[in-house]
Motif scaffolding. Structure first.
Motif, short mmCIF file in Angstrom:
data_model
loop_
_atom_site.label_atom_id
_atom_site.label_comp_id
_atom_site.label_asym_id
_atom_site.label_seq_id
_atom_site.Cartn_x
_atom_site.Cartn_y
_atom_site.Cartn_z
N TYR A 194 0.84 -1.19 0.00
CA TYR A 194 0.00 0.00 0.00
C TYR A 194 0.88 1.26 0.00
O TYR A 194 2.05 1.21 0.39
CB TYR A 194 -0.90 0.02 1.23
CG TYR A 194 -1.99 -1.01 1.21
CD1 TYR A 194 -3.02 -0.95 0.27
CD2 TYR A 194 -2.03 -2.05 2.15
CE1 TYR A 194 -4.04 -1.89 0.26
CE2 TYR A 194 -3.04 -3.00 2.14
CZ TYR A 194 -4.04 -2.91 1.19
OH TYR A 194 -5.05 -3.84 1.18
N PRO A 195 0.33 2.39 -0.40
CA PRO A 195 1.09 3.64 -0.28
C PRO A 195 1.36 3.95 1.19
O PRO A 195 0.57 3.59 2.07
CB PRO A 195 0.17 4.68 -0.91
CG PRO A 195 -1.20 4.12 -0.77
CD PRO A 195 -1.04 2.63 -0.92
N THR A 196 2.45 4.60 1.44
CA THR A 196 2.77 5.04 2.80
C THR A 196 2.34 6.49 2.98
O THR A 196 1.93 7.15 2.03
CB THR A 196 4.28 4.88 3.06
OG1 THR A 196 5.01 5.50 1.98
CG2 THR A 196 4.66 3.40 3.15
N GLY A 197 2.46 6.98 4.21
CA GLY A 197 1.89 8.28 4.53
C GLY A 197 2.86 9.44 4.52
O GLY A 197 2.48 10.55 4.89
N PRO A 211 6.80 3.68 -2.37
CA PRO A 211 6.30 3.83 -1.00
C PRO A 211 7.35 3.61 0.08
O PRO A 211 7.29 4.25 1.14
CB PRO A 211 5.20 2.75 -0.93
CG PRO A 211 4.73 2.59 -2.33
CD PRO A 211 5.97 2.76 -3.18
N TRP A 259 0.46 9.84 0.90
CA TRP A 259 -0.23 8.80 0.16
C TRP A 259 -1.08 9.39 -0.97
O TRP A 259 -1.25 8.76 -2.02
CB TRP A 259 -1.13 7.98 1.09
CG TRP A 259 -2.22 8.77 1.75
CD1 TRP A 259 -2.15 9.47 2.92
CD2 TRP A 259 -3.55 8.97 1.25
NE1 TRP A 259 -3.34 10.09 3.19
CE2 TRP A 259 -4.22 9.79 2.19
CE3 TRP A 259 -4.25 8.52 0.14
CZ2 TRP A 259 -5.55 10.19 2.04
CZ3 TRP A 259 -5.57 8.92 -0.03
CH2 TRP A 259 -6.21 9.73 0.91
N GLN A 277 1.20 9.56 -3.78
CA GLN A 277 1.64 8.26 -4.28
C GLN A 277 0.60 7.55 -5.14
O GLN A 277 0.96 6.74 -6.00
CB GLN A 277 2.06 7.38 -3.10
CG GLN A 277 3.28 7.92 -2.35
CD GLN A 277 3.61 7.11 -1.10
OE1 GLN A 277 3.57 5.88 -1.11
NE2 GLN A 277 3.92 7.80 -0.02
N VAL A 314 -2.29 2.80 6.25
CA VAL A 314 -1.30 3.77 5.78
C VAL A 314 -0.38 4.08 6.96
O VAL A 314 -0.81 4.63 7.97
CB VAL A 314 -1.98 5.05 5.27
CG1 VAL A 314 -0.93 6.11 4.91
CG2 VAL A 314 -2.85 4.75 4.06
#
Length: 332
Positions: free
Chosen positions: A81-84, A104, A111, A114, A195
């Motif tokens: 998943y995308p990170t924050g 990411p 996010w 991203q 996230v």
């Protein structure tokens, strides 16, 4: 020969009352008509307003569905998943390799940045000068019930944030977002939302991971995709819709900051200038989820579903929705 009978009416004679009477409304009749029109308007206006708000809520839900689809596509393409992002006010030029944005694992910008390639915003994603990046408007990042595309200075803002939970019992604790360090990625910290804070310390020499939670895919959502919230509408102050606020000033191109991250450890609520009920313009809505909708705000879950959530949701239940692996599976 027939006799023709003529009737002569002398000039000035009184007109026949039955055949030539011109009659207007009386004052009473006019007042009755005005009253009836007023009642009809009073009945129709709320219905029209409700229909418009229903359409705006539907538009808001569709935008979150598109964000959910982008999450699914980035997870499918990259395996995570995308990170924050890593800390507030991150600059994209510090997170590139060979002129291309980092993925990411090493990306300090949010996010929201991203997922751009999966929202048909590849051209914006390819910008690697932050002063140019922040000037791009992403229409899908605004709820129409609240405001249209809005800027503070040159920076376009946003109305959606990813969720991170509070440790059990530590309600209303803004430190949840920072874990002791706002301006540098803390080391050896576990993050329990979908996230997570990007584990890439650019201030280290050389830059590298700090030993905190690493990016993961759908397999890391232990409590179930349909029971784990990823993104929701963020709560704002109506008085600052057009000007921005301390938690709404850097916009979608920010890093790990309340502009893009909120906590499920705070009770959600409708947008307000008076969170504490004391008549002051309190600014501590900055960690809350919420919206301009009257009774609900909209959330997107890890399975891509979008659901309306009541402001009256139990605080413990809401916090568990933001936790991906606490073993407390919640059916929203």
């Amino acid at each position: 020969m027939k006799k023709i009978s003529c009737w002569y009416k002398p000039r000035g004679a009184q007109k026949d009352f039955q055949t030539d009477r011109r009659r207007g409304f009386t004052l009473v009749e006019l007042l009755v008509v005005i009253a009836i029109i007023g009642v009809l308007v009073g009945l129709l206006l709320p219905a029209v307003q409700a229909a418009r708000e229903s359409a705006r809520r539907s538009s808001c839900s569709n935008k979150l569905k598109q964000i959910g689809l982008a999450f699914a596509n980035i997870e499918s393409a990259r395996g995570v998943y995308p990170t924050g992002g890593d800390f507030p006010w991150a600059l994209i030029q510090n997170y590139t390799s060979g002129g291309r944005p980092n993925g990411p694992e090493k990306q300090g910008v949010s996010w929201l940045y991203q997922i751009l390639p999966y929202l048909e915003q590849q051209a914006t994603y390819d910008i690697v000068v932050h002063s140019d990046l922040e000037q791009r408007n992403i229409p899908g990042y605004f709820c129409p019930s609240r405001r249209g595309p809005t800027r503070q200075g040159t920076r376009y803002l946003n109305d959606y944030a990813a969720s991170t939970p509070c440790p059990e019992g530590q309600w209303n604790d803004g430190n949840t977002l920072w874990q002791g360090n706002t301006w540098r990625v803390p080391g050896n910290v576990q993050w329990y939302g979908v996230v997570i804070r990007t584990d890439w310390d650019i201030q280290a020499s050389p830059p590298g991971p700090s030993g905190s939670t690493r990016p993961f895919g759908s397999g890391g959502v232990v409590d179930g995709l349909s029971s784990t919230m990823i993104v929701g509408e963020k709560r704002l102050r109506p008085a600052a819709y057009d000007s921005g606020d301390w938690h709404d000033d850097r916009g979608w191109s920010d890093g790990w900051d309340p502009d893009t991250i909120r906590s499920t450890g705070f009770q959600p609520g409708v947008d307000t200038n008076d969170r504490n009920g004391d008549g002051t313009l309190g600014d501590d809505v900055g960690y809350d989820f919420g919206s301009a909708h009257a009774a609900i705000f909209t959330c997107m879950f890890a399975d891509g579903s979008v659901r309306a959530t009541s402001y009256s949701i139990d605080q413990i239940t809401f916090n568990r929705l933001g936790h991906r692996s606490d073993g407390n599976v919640v059916v929203p």
